[in-house]
Scaffold this motif. Structure first.
Motif, PDB file in Angstrom:
ATOM      1  N   VAL A 174     -31.975 -19.810  -7.139  1.00 40.38           N
ATOM      2  CA  VAL A 174     -33.438 -19.743  -7.011  1.00 40.38           C
ATOM      3  C   VAL A 174     -34.029 -20.696  -8.044  1.00 40.38           C
ATOM      4  CG1 VAL A 174     -35.478 -18.263  -7.194  1.00 40.38           C
ATOM      5  CG2 VAL A 174     -33.317 -17.328  -6.300  1.00 40.38           C
ATOM      6  N   VAL A 175     -35.050 -21.430  -7.646  1.00 38.12           N
ATOM      7  CA  VAL A 175     -35.763 -22.323  -8.562  1.00 38.12           C
ATOM      8  C   VAL A 175     -37.257 -22.088  -8.355  1.00 38.12           C
ATOM      9  CG1 VAL A 175     -36.220 -24.706  -9.252  1.00 38.12           C
ATOM     10  CG2 VAL A 175     -33.937 -24.065  -8.423  1.00 38.12           C
ATOM     11  N   SER A 176     -37.945 -21.763  -9.445  1.00 34.20           N
ATOM     12  CA  SER A 176     -39.404 -21.624  -9.390  1.00 34.20           C
ATOM     13  C   SER A 176     -40.047 -22.896  -9.914  1.00 34.20           C
ATOM     14  CB  SER A 176     -39.876 -20.445 -10.258  1.00 34.20           C
ATOM     15  OG  SER A 176     -39.771 -19.240  -9.540  1.00 34.20           O
ATOM     16  N   ILE A 177     -41.117 -23.300  -9.260  1.00 31.89           N
ATOM     17  CA  ILE A 177     -41.864 -24.490  -9.663  1.00 31.89           C
ATOM     18  C   ILE A 177     -43.311 -24.059  -9.895  1.00 31.89           C
ATOM     19  CG2 ILE A 177     -42.617 -26.815  -9.017  1.00 31.89           C
ATOM     20  CD1 ILE A 177     -39.580 -26.630  -9.169  1.00 31.89           C
ATOM     21  N   VAL A 178     -43.805 -24.343 -11.084  1.00 32.69           N
ATOM     22  CA  VAL A 178     -45.181 -23.995 -11.424  1.00 32.69           C
ATOM     23  C   VAL A 178     -45.951 -25.293 -11.670  1.00 32.69           C
ATOM     24  CG1 VAL A 178     -46.672 -22.676 -12.983  1.00 32.69           C
ATOM     25  CG2 VAL A 178     -44.341 -21.875 -12.506  1.00 32.69           C
ATOM     26  N   PRO A 179     -47.096 -25.490 -11.026  1.00 37.33           N
ATOM     27  CA  PRO A 179     -47.839 -26.753 -11.192  1.00 37.33           C
ATOM     28  C   PRO A 179     -48.614 -26.775 -12.506  1.00 37.33           C
ATOM     29  CG  PRO A 179     -49.032 -25.341  -9.681  1.00 37.33           C
ATOM     30  CD  PRO A 179     -47.750 -24.621 -10.046  1.00 37.33           C
ATOM     31  N   GLU A 180     -47.880 -26.725 -13.589  1.00 40.84           N
ATOM     32  CA  GLU A 180     -48.469 -26.678 -14.933  1.00 40.84           C
ATOM     33  C   GLU A 180     -47.595 -27.478 -15.891  1.00 40.84           C
ATOM     34  OE1 GLU A 180     -51.246 -25.251 -15.841  1.00 40.84           O
ATOM     35  OE2 GLU A 180     -51.688 -23.917 -14.146  1.00 40.84           O
ATOM     36  N   PRO A 181     -48.122 -27.813 -17.070  1.00 35.75           N
ATOM     37  CA  PRO A 181     -47.301 -28.488 -18.081  1.00 35.75           C
ATOM     38  C   PRO A 181     -46.206 -27.565 -18.614  1.00 35.75           C
ATOM     39  CG  PRO A 181     -49.649 -28.642 -18.618  1.00 35.75           C
ATOM     40  CD  PRO A 181     -49.521 -27.688 -17.476  1.00 35.75           C
TER      41      PRO A 181
ATOM     42  N   LEU B  50     -42.612 -22.259  -4.708  1.00 28.34           N
ATOM     43  CA  LEU B  50     -43.714 -23.106  -5.171  1.00 28.34           C
ATOM     44  C   LEU B  50     -44.890 -22.193  -5.480  1.00 28.34           C
ATOM     45  CD1 LEU B  50     -43.234 -25.846  -2.459  1.00 28.34           C
ATOM     46  CD2 LEU B  50     -42.721 -26.097  -4.896  1.00 28.34           C
ATOM     47  N   HIS B  51     -45.215 -22.098  -6.765  1.00 31.75           N
ATOM     48  CA  HIS B  51     -46.248 -21.172  -7.202  1.00 31.75           C
ATOM     49  C   HIS B  51     -47.607 -21.847  -7.247  1.00 31.75           C
ATOM     50  CE1 HIS B  51     -43.224 -18.194  -7.985  1.00 31.75           C
ATOM     51  NE2 HIS B  51     -42.511 -19.110  -8.618  1.00 31.75           N
ATOM     52  N   ARG B  52     -48.629 -21.027  -7.483  1.00 33.51           N
ATOM     53  CA  ARG B  52     -50.012 -21.491  -7.399  1.00 33.51           C
ATOM     54  C   ARG B  52     -50.531 -22.039  -8.713  1.00 33.51           C
ATOM     55  NH1 ARG B  52     -53.312 -17.179  -6.596  1.00 33.51           N
ATOM     56  NH2 ARG B  52     -54.921 -18.676  -6.090  1.00 33.51           N
ATOM     57  N   ASP B  53     -50.351 -21.277  -9.802  1.00 34.74           N
ATOM     58  CA  ASP B  53     -51.028 -21.594 -11.046  1.00 34.74           C
ATOM     59  C   ASP B  53     -50.473 -20.694 -12.146  1.00 34.74           C
ATOM     60  OD1 ASP B  53     -53.799 -22.832 -12.189  1.00 34.74           O
ATOM     61  OD2 ASP B  53     -53.540 -20.772 -12.904  1.00 34.74           O
ATOM     62  N   HIS B  54     -50.643 -21.120 -13.378  1.00 37.81           N
ATOM     63  CA  HIS B  54     -50.199 -20.344 -14.537  1.00 37.81           C
ATOM     64  C   HIS B  54     -50.850 -18.957 -14.574  1.00 37.81           C
ATOM     65  CE1 HIS B  54     -49.214 -19.468 -18.719  1.00 37.81           C
ATOM     66  NE2 HIS B  54     -50.495 -19.279 -18.958  1.00 37.81           N
ATOM     67  N   HIS B  55     -52.084 -18.845 -14.134  1.00 36.32           N
ATOM     68  CA  HIS B  55     -52.828 -17.590 -14.201  1.00 36.32           C
ATOM     69  C   HIS B  55     -52.648 -16.693 -12.972  1.00 36.32           C
ATOM     70  CE1 HIS B  55     -54.828 -18.907 -17.804  1.00 36.32           C
ATOM     71  NE2 HIS B  55     -55.107 -20.059 -17.216  1.00 36.32           N
ATOM     72  N   ALA B  56     -51.970 -17.147 -11.958  1.00 38.61           N
ATOM     73  CA  ALA B  56     -51.862 -16.412 -10.696  1.00 38.61           C
ATOM     74  C   ALA B  56     -51.005 -15.155 -10.856  1.00 38.61           C
ATOM     75  CB  ALA B  56     -51.290 -17.314  -9.606  1.00 38.61           C
ATOM     76  N   GLY B  57     -51.636 -14.001 -10.823  1.00 41.82           N
ATOM     77  CA  GLY B  57     -50.940 -12.732 -11.003  1.00 41.82           C
ATOM     78  C   GLY B  57     -49.885 -12.478  -9.945  1.00 41.82           C
ATOM     79  N   GLN B  58     -50.156 -12.814  -8.692  1.00 42.24           N
ATOM     80  CA  GLN B  58     -49.175 -12.605  -7.619  1.00 42.24           C
ATOM     81  C   GLN B  58     -47.923 -13.448  -7.855  1.00 42.24           C
ATOM     82  OE1 GLN B  58     -49.120 -10.429  -5.194  1.00 42.24           O
ATOM     83  NE2 GLN B  58     -51.084  -9.555  -5.756  1.00 42.24           N
ATOM     84  N   CYS B  59     -48.094 -14.647  -8.369  1.00 45.42           N
ATOM     85  CA  CYS B  59     -46.939 -15.502  -8.653  1.00 45.42           C
ATOM     86  C   CYS B  59     -46.138 -14.925  -9.817  1.00 45.42           C
ATOM     87  CB  CYS B  59     -47.389 -16.928  -8.964  1.00 45.42           C
ATOM     88  SG  CYS B  59     -48.088 -17.777  -7.533  1.00 45.42           S
ATOM     89  N   ARG B  60     -46.824 -14.421 -10.823  1.00 46.99           N
ATOM     90  CA  ARG B  60     -46.129 -13.794 -11.952  1.00 46.99           C
ATOM     91  C   ARG B  60     -45.337 -12.568 -11.481  1.00 46.99           C
ATOM     92  NH1 ARG B  60     -48.138 -14.540 -17.449  1.00 46.99           N
ATOM     93  NH2 ARG B  60     -49.291 -16.483 -17.508  1.00 46.99           N
ATOM     94  N   ARG B  61     -45.926 -11.773 -10.615  1.00 46.70           N
ATOM     95  CA  ARG B  61     -45.206 -10.613 -10.081  1.00 46.70           C
ATOM     96  C   ARG B  61     -44.003 -11.062  -9.244  1.00 46.70           C
ATOM     97  NH1 ARG B  61     -50.246  -8.364 -10.672  1.00 46.70           N
ATOM     98  NH2 ARG B  61     -51.202  -9.288  -8.843  1.00 46.70           N
ATOM     99  N   GLN B  62     -44.186 -12.141  -8.494  1.00 44.96           N
ATOM    100  CA  GLN B  62     -43.098 -12.630  -7.660  1.00 44.96           C
ATOM    101  C   GLN B  62     -41.898 -13.083  -8.517  1.00 44.96           C
ATOM    102  OE1 GLN B  62     -43.717 -16.291  -5.395  1.00 44.96           O
ATOM    103  NE2 GLN B  62     -42.520 -15.444  -3.708  1.00 44.96           N
ATOM    104  N   VAL B  63     -42.138 -13.847  -9.581  1.00 44.44           N
ATOM    105  CA  VAL B  63     -41.000 -14.311 -10.397  1.00 44.44           C
ATOM    106  C   VAL B  63     -40.285 -13.138 -11.055  1.00 44.44           C
ATOM    107  CG1 VAL B  63     -41.938 -16.633 -10.768  1.00 44.44           C
ATOM    108  CG2 VAL B  63     -42.340 -14.866 -12.490  1.00 44.44           C
ATOM    109  N   ARG B  64     -41.038 -12.131 -11.473  1.00 48.28           N
ATOM    110  CA  ARG B  64     -40.391 -10.955 -12.078  1.00 48.28           C
ATOM    111  C   ARG B  64     -39.572 -10.198 -11.037  1.00 48.28           C
ATOM    112  NH1 ARG B  64     -45.725  -9.435 -14.917  1.00 48.28           N
ATOM    113  NH2 ARG B  64     -45.894  -8.378 -12.940  1.00 48.28           N
TER     114      ARG B  64
END
Length: 180
Positions: free
Chosen positions: A81-88, A51-65
């Motif tokens: 693995v399933v990633s969920i981003v609270p964005e459209p 469960l990620h934080r936001d589209h702009h969250a750098g730590q979340c982007r690093r985590q998915v990569r």
């Protein structure tokens, strides 16, 4: 609207079904050669939900990569693995186009799964209004070997207290080992 979070179907812009509900990952696989056995096997032993934080969250982007780089290790353990981003959907698709993730990545603009699985949100109303400010990362590991489709057993849950507070990949893999 589903009251059971495992039945909530979200737009998936990564590999796999679109839309995707967690319960979809519990479907058994029919044996390819029915002369050897007539029993179905579970598709997965474990599911890691990020469960990620936001589209702009750098730590979340690093985590998915980072998860994408080691995705084969999850698959070797019978883990999805399933990633969920609270964005459209459109914003989440940008992640997929940029990172080409080998696993499902879903859009949840209303943060329904984050709310259902107690993803921490700090700073009250401000934090709920602006995910980048208040929403903290979380990872939930489900043991789906003998899962009932009404409820997936949670094998482990990591709920971050800060934006950097998230489990190491090795810890997620170790938990997946316990489910196989």
């Amino acid at each position: 609207m589903h009251s059971n979070p495992v039945e909530v179907a979200l737009p998936n812009v990564g590999p796999g079904p679109d839309p995707l509900a967690l319960v979809d990952l519990t479907e058994p696989v029919v044996p390819t050669d029915p002369t050897t056995t007539d029993e179905s096997d579970p598709t997965y032993d474990a599911v890691v939900l990020l469960l990620h934080r936001d589209h702009h969250a750098g730590q979340c982007r690093r985590q998915v990569r980072a998860i994408g780089d080691r995705y084969d290790e999850f698959r070797e353990r019978g883990c999805e693995v399933v990633s969920i981003v609270p964005e459209p959907r459109e914003r989440v698709r940008e992640w997929q186009e940029q990172y080409e993730l080998p696993y499902p990545i879903c859009a949840d603009p209303e943060a329904r799964l984050g709310d259902a699985f107690d993803q921490p949100v700090r700073l009250g109303t401000l934090g709920r209004r602006f995910d980048l400010v208040g929403r903290m990362p979380a990872a939930i590991v489900f043991d789906v070997r003998d899962a009932d489709t009404d409820e997936l057993p949670i094998a482990a849950a990591y709920r971050g207290e800060t934006i950097l507070d998230r489990p190491e990949i090795d810890a997620l893999l170790a938990q997946a080992d316990r489910c196989s």
